[in-house]
Design a protein around this motif. Structure first.
Motif, PDB file in Angstrom:
ATOM      1  N   ILE A  74      37.947 -21.392  58.225  1.00  0.00           N
ATOM      2  CA  ILE A  74      36.627 -21.805  58.700  1.00  0.00           C
ATOM      3  C   ILE A  74      36.741 -22.755  59.886  1.00  0.00           C
ATOM      4  N   THR A  75      37.644 -23.714  59.798  1.00  0.00           N
ATOM      5  CA  THR A  75      37.782 -24.685  60.892  1.00  0.00           C
ATOM      6  C   THR A  75      38.256 -24.009  62.178  1.00  0.00           C
ATOM      7  N   THR A  76      39.140 -23.016  62.049  1.00  0.00           N
ATOM      8  CA  THR A  76      39.599 -22.308  63.244  1.00  0.00           C
ATOM      9  C   THR A  76      38.457 -21.544  63.909  1.00  0.00           C
ATOM     10  N   THR A  77      37.622 -20.894  63.095  1.00  0.00           N
ATOM     11  CA  THR A  77      36.479 -20.146  63.634  1.00  0.00           C
ATOM     12  C   THR A  77      35.495 -21.069  64.330  1.00  0.00           C
ATOM     13  N   LEU A  78      35.204 -22.222  63.737  1.00  0.00           N
ATOM     14  CA  LEU A  78      34.245 -23.155  64.334  1.00  0.00           C
ATOM     15  C   LEU A  78      34.779 -23.746  65.642  1.00  0.00           C
ATOM     16  N   LYS A  79      36.069 -24.091  65.680  1.00  0.00           N
ATOM     17  CA  LYS A  79      36.629 -24.643  66.924  1.00  0.00           C
ATOM     18  C   LYS A  79      36.599 -23.604  68.040  1.00  0.00           C
TER      19      LYS A  79
ATOM     20  N   VAL B  18      34.502 -28.865  48.123  1.00  0.00           N
ATOM     21  CA  VAL B  18      35.505 -28.143  48.918  1.00  0.00           C
ATOM     22  C   VAL B  18      35.337 -28.395  50.412  1.00  0.00           C
ATOM     23  N   GLY B  19      34.331 -29.205  50.832  1.00  0.00           N
ATOM     24  CA  GLY B  19      34.221 -29.590  52.227  1.00  0.00           C
ATOM     25  C   GLY B  19      33.075 -28.980  52.995  1.00  0.00           C
TER      26      GLY B  19
ATOM     27  N   THR C 118      37.275 -36.560  59.468  1.00  0.00           N
ATOM     28  CA  THR C 118      36.391 -36.741  60.623  1.00  0.00           C
ATOM     29  C   THR C 118      36.685 -35.736  61.727  1.00  0.00           C
ATOM     30  N   GLN C 119      37.726 -34.939  61.555  1.00  0.00           N
ATOM     31  CA  GLN C 119      38.070 -33.899  62.516  1.00  0.00           C
ATOM     32  C   GLN C 119      38.402 -32.615  61.758  1.00  0.00           C
ATOM     33  N   PHE C 120      38.350 -31.482  62.467  1.00  0.00           N
ATOM     34  CA  PHE C 120      38.595 -30.195  61.822  1.00  0.00           C
ATOM     35  C   PHE C 120      40.013 -30.110  61.271  1.00  0.00           C
ATOM     36  N   ASP C 121      40.989 -30.697  61.968  1.00  0.00           N
ATOM     37  CA  ASP C 121      42.386 -30.577  61.540  1.00  0.00           C
ATOM     38  C   ASP C 121      42.662 -31.330  60.247  1.00  0.00           C
ATOM     39  N   SER C 122      41.829 -32.293  59.911  1.00  0.00           N
ATOM     40  CA  SER C 122      42.045 -33.068  58.686  1.00  0.00           C
ATOM     41  C   SER C 122      41.361 -32.458  57.461  1.00  0.00           C
ATOM     42  N   VAL C 123      40.630 -31.360  57.642  1.00  0.00           N
ATOM     43  CA  VAL C 123      39.998 -30.676  56.504  1.00  0.00           C
ATOM     44  C   VAL C 123      41.080 -29.943  55.720  1.00  0.00           C
ATOM     45  N   VAL C 124      41.064 -30.084  54.391  1.00  0.00           N
ATOM     46  CA  VAL C 124      42.124 -29.540  53.533  1.00  0.00           C
ATOM     47  C   VAL C 124      41.736 -28.161  53.030  1.00  0.00           C
ATOM     48  N   GLY C 125      42.615 -27.180  53.245  1.00  0.00           N
ATOM     49  CA  GLY C 125      42.493 -25.870  52.600  1.00  0.00           C
ATOM     50  C   GLY C 125      41.404 -24.960  53.113  1.00  0.00           C
ATOM     51  N   GLN C 126      40.819 -25.226  54.288  1.00  0.00           N
ATOM     52  CA  GLN C 126      39.755 -24.355  54.828  1.00  0.00           C
ATOM     53  C   GLN C 126      40.073 -23.986  56.275  1.00  0.00           C
TER      54      GLN C 126
END
Length: 591
Positions: free
Chosen positions: A25-30, A50-51, A14-22
């Motif tokens: 991408i999560t850093t760019t979106l935040k 893969v999310g 439910t949050q970017f930090d809990s996404v596994v192995g990406q």
């Protein structure tokens, strides 16, 4: 009784930090959310599980969050986040393009985009499996996607990026999702097992992660399946092997040990045990090829790091790789590849597989031949005299079969002409003569032989008076019929038909009549040299030659009817009523 929720839904991030192995991408979106540099359209593409959709939902929720944290994460407690989590949000819409792929569906979506959001800053549309849209739907979506209202954001997700129109790709900010590493998946499964109070062996979680092949959703589905299989809430390695129908790697290690020690009995017994457990032969040979590939990689630390296996398995491969040679592994992989290709077409697949193992079993004796009283090592090359080339001992070329070819018999030394004959000279009788000497020369000449053709050599023999013995037409006819009979008895029907024609002798030239130039070409390519050589040998006259005369026939005035138009014109001239019927009925013929 509570409703069971699968782990893929229960533990969906439910949050970017809990996404596994990406993390890329999560850093760019935040960072884009914190700096307010949001694109008008996003395209998330990558393999299944893969999310992609998960990240799209987290992005949509975070964009409209009323209390975004300093780290760029949604608070999860504001009215916007709460309505999204309860699936009651009016500003975030999710559309499945697989079932809504028509132009009308896209037009309805465009009509909704015209109205601004009732609550929140943005109106967000998540379109999953966007590659399923039709070409007309894509074209209808182009203008809105290129210039949407300031409050509209589109998030597209797909597993097949190549099916999307380039005009759509150029209007989106593209994010490529990677396959999740098995170590990250194993760590995530271990955390879920801890939360669910499940005792899980690390080897079992590693096996599930490797079997998932980069898809976390597949790994979670297999995790639930194996947890249900166990009765005491314990996840064991042997149970996972049985439940997922995976052949244990220890079988491949044992078979390779039997192969290196040339114990074919132990290998065949182990193969029978594998087949009795219900494993398919093609599945076994594919797994064995993968095992040999891993052994080849384990010979070097750099390639050993590329293998997606546990550290314990890497140690086993490294230990066994020290016992095998590179030549053995390459040849074994070649034999396995041939077996896999021919397995389905074989009438007895089991025998085909056993023959493959027997070939591999005797490879060590091929690459390390030992002599009686010797140690089986190859002699070191010795330098020759000054100016001579040094012959280096090289590893043998990978053989298709481990059978050694016998040494060819020695050729009796005779004074022969050193020449290269590029054409196929037919085999003659054992009687020594100049032509057979030429064929012997073909086998013993080296690369320094001159490029002289067979016709030039035979022409030189014909100029020698000693090789021109007189003969009669009766003798020639007898020899000619004998050759035709030999071709017929040997089932060489084509050659027999070419020779079964009347001949005429003019001087030393044999004239034979044929119907066309095609027969001339076939005779010269397939029969001429063989027949000419045998006739010269049997008649002891090397000035004989063969000439083919094409019979000129009168051309017929009859026109061949090839096309439909030709056939119609012929019938219309013969039956005038046909043309009249065509006009009255308004008919036409096919062209």
């Amino acid at each position: 009784m509570e409703n069971f929720i699968v782990s893929a839904r229960k533990y969906r991030p439910t949050q970017f930090d809990s996404v596994v192995g990406q993390s890329h991408i999560t850093t760019t979106l935040k960072n884009a959310i914190k700096s307010n540099h949001l694109a008008q359209a996003f395209l998330f593409c990558g393999p299944r599980g893969v999310g992609k959709t998960t990240c799209a939902r987290i992005l949509a929720k975070t964009i409209n969050c009323e209390n975004i944290g300093a780290d760029g994460e949604a608070c999860g407690t504001c009215p916007s986040c709460t309505s999204f989590q309860e699936s009651t949000s009016l500003t975030i819409h999710e559309l499945d393009a697989a079932s809504n792929n028509s132009v009308e569906d896209i037009r309805n979506l465009i009509d909704q985009v015209r109205y601004p959001p009732q609550r929140g800053r943005y109106k967000i549309y998540i379109i999953d499996e966007v590659h399923m849209l039709s070409s007309a739907a894509f074209n209808a979506f182009l203008k809105t996607l290129e210039e949407p209202p300031s409050y509209a954001i589109f998030i597209l997700a797909t597993t097949e990026k190549h099916k999307i129109l380039p005009t759509i790709l150029s209007r989106c900010q593209i994010f490529d999702f990677n396959r999740i590493q098995w170590k990250d998946m194993a760590s995530h499964l271990a955390s879920i097992a801890t939360k669910e109070n499940i005792q899980a062996e690390p080897a079992a979680l590693e096996l599930i992660s490797i079997k998932a092949d980069g898809g976390l959703r597949d790994a979670l589905s297999m995790f639930d399946l194996n947890v249900t299989f166990s009765t005491d809430n314990t996840l064991r390695h042997k149970d996972v092997l049985e439940n997922l129908h995976i052949l244990d790697s220890d079988y491949y290690l044992q078979i390779t040990d039997h192969m290196t020690t040339q114990n074919h009995v132990g290998a065949l017994v182990l193969l029978d045990e594998i087949m009795r457990k219900g494993f398919d032969g093609q599945q076994f040979i594919a797994g064995f090829m993968e095992h040999l590939r891993n052994l080849l990689f384990a010979k070097d630390p750099q390639t050993l790091a590329l293998m997606e296996i546990s550290d314990e398995s890497k140690a086993k491969f490294k230990q066994q790789a020290e016992k095998t040679s590179t030549s053995f592994l390459l040849s074994a992989m070649n034999i396995c590849a041939q077996c896999e290709t021919n397995y389905k077409s074989a009438k007895n697949p089991r025998l085909h597989l056993e023959l493959c193992l027997l070939k591999i079993n005797y490879l060590p004796s091929v690459f390390q031949p030992a002599t009686e009283g010797g140690d089986g090592k190859k002699a070191e090359p010795q330098a020759k005299a000054a100016g001579a080339k040094t012959t280096e001992t090289q590893a043998p070329i990978t053989p298709k079969t481990p059978v050694l070819e016998p040494t060819p018999p020695a050729v009796k030394e005779e004074p022969v002409m050193e020449t290269t004959i590029p054409v196929d000279v037919p085999t003659l009788q054992a009687k020594p003569n100049p032509v057979s000497g030429l064929r012997s020369a073909k086998k013993v000449v080296d690369a320094k032989a001159t490029e002289q053709t067979a016709e030039e050599v035979l022409a030189g023999l014909s100029n020698d008076p000693a090789n021109s013995k007189a003969f009669t037409i009766e003798e020639l006819t007898t020899v000619w019929n004998q050759l035709a009979a030999e071709f017929q008895s040997a089932n060489l029907i084509n050659k027999y038909v070419m020779m079964n024609r009347p001949i005429e002798l003019i001087g030393s030239i044999i004239h034979m009549k044929v119907e066309n130039e095609v027969q001339v070409q076939q005779f010269n390519e397939n029969v001429r040299l063989e027949v000419l050589g045998k006739i010269r040998e049997r008649l002891q006259n090397y000035s004989i030659d063969i000439a083919l005369d094409v019979i000129v026939t009168e051309k017929s005035d009859k026109k061949m009817l090839y096309t439909q138009s030709d056939k119609y014109e012929f019938l219309a001239n013969k039956y005038p009523l046909l043309s009249e019927m065509k006009q009255k009925l308004g008919l036409d013929h096919e062209y």
